[in-house]
Design an enzyme around this catalytic site. Sequence first.
Site, PDB file in Angstrom:
ATOM      1  N   LYS A  53      35.626  27.108  42.831  1.00  0.00           N
ATOM      2  CA  LYS A  53      34.471  27.876  42.367  1.00  0.00           C
ATOM      3  C   LYS A  53      33.663  27.054  41.366  1.00  0.00           C
ATOM      4  CE  LYS A  53      36.601  32.294  43.340  1.00  0.00           C
ATOM      5  NZ  LYS A  53      37.516  33.359  42.931  1.00  0.00           N
ATOM      6  N   GLN A  97      40.019  36.201  37.867  1.00  0.00           N
ATOM      7  CA  GLN A  97      40.764  35.771  39.056  1.00  0.00           C
ATOM      8  C   GLN A  97      42.007  36.647  39.217  1.00  0.00           C
ATOM      9  OE1 GLN A  97      39.641  33.218  41.153  1.00  0.00           O
ATOM     10  NE2 GLN A  97      41.286  33.916  42.482  1.00  0.00           N
ATOM     11  N   ASP A 120      31.793  40.091  41.209  1.00  0.00           N
ATOM     12  CA  ASP A 120      32.761  40.373  42.277  1.00  0.00           C
ATOM     13  C   ASP A 120      32.531  41.768  42.862  1.00  0.00           C
ATOM     14  OD1 ASP A 120      34.453  38.362  43.053  1.00  0.00           O
ATOM     15  OD2 ASP A 120      35.922  38.696  41.451  1.00  0.00           O
TER      16      ASP A 120
END
Length: 291
Positions: A53, A97, A120
């Site tokens: 990422k 994460q 997200d």
Amino acid sequence: MSTQIIDGKKIAESVRLEWRVRAEKLAQLGIKPGLAVIIVGDNAASAIYVRNKVKACSDIGIYSEVHSFPETANQNEVLTCIQTLNNNPHIHGILVQLPLPAHFENNRIITAIAIEKDVDGFHFYNVGALVTGNTIFSPCTPYGVMVMLQRNLINVEGQHAVVVGRSNIVGKPMAMMLLEQGATVTICSSKTRDLSQFTRSADILIVAIGKPRLITAEMVKPGAVVIDVGINRLADGKLCGDVDFESVSGTAGYLSPVPGGVGPMTITMLLCNTILAAERAQAGVRVSYSK
Ligand code: NAP
């Protein structure tokens, strides 16, 4: 039947080129989109995802920073970090994460992220917005799948879409996004009796279960669109999907491979959401009702 392979890598590259232009426009206004990634513990797979990422951010012109905490970290330390990032005007997107260590309450962490920075799309508010057709951020993996369908001119409206898997991060939002586009949607899980009966009736079959090569040709309607979200590491170290690629090619009309299918799209959509968040911040767009 000849099967058209959906090249996720190629689509991801073209989407990134388009969004790079948007990042450059922001740069001309003196704004660099910023993404903060929080990682807790030493999960090897998570560390690789975070590295990927960070690299993808730098390639497209997004500033990124990683906040790493040890496995033994206290939940409050992470909550404090999220609060600081929520108030940092240079950070437009915040991502935690997953998975988190067992002593963490996932819901408390996810709902601590400011709605307008929840790139997200996992915050309850954003989930509700998605379900009611008021999407703020589309969750990256199903968003990537929708773009793969669009770029292949695959019409969703009126089709029977079957989603295998009902997780909060893939299966459920996937089903909602297909429903929003007018598909008739069936969601299957490990509790579904006679899975094949459902998969065989799918015009569009999306599989996100984490079971190597579970879906075989006999389970697929000839000509169907099959998107394989699964990522499974085999004993020999190679990756494979939830769909038996060899068996299903020749039966499906379209098929996405693993690797090189949904994976590159997921990370691309994260970049898009981060740039979108920065554009909204620059334009002063409010995305939530009260704050
Ligand atoms: P998850 O949270 O473990 O959920 C798996 C889902 O599959 C559950 O709903 C489970 O049903 C269902 N399931 C398991 N075995 C089944 C079976 N035999 N028949 C029907 N349904 C079954 O996993 P996830 O996070 O959604 O991820 C799914 C897969 O996608 C994994 O391989 C993951 O690595 C991959 N993934 C890929 C990307 C990408 O970018 N390509 C992104 C995210 C995830 P129950 O709910 O009944 O247990």
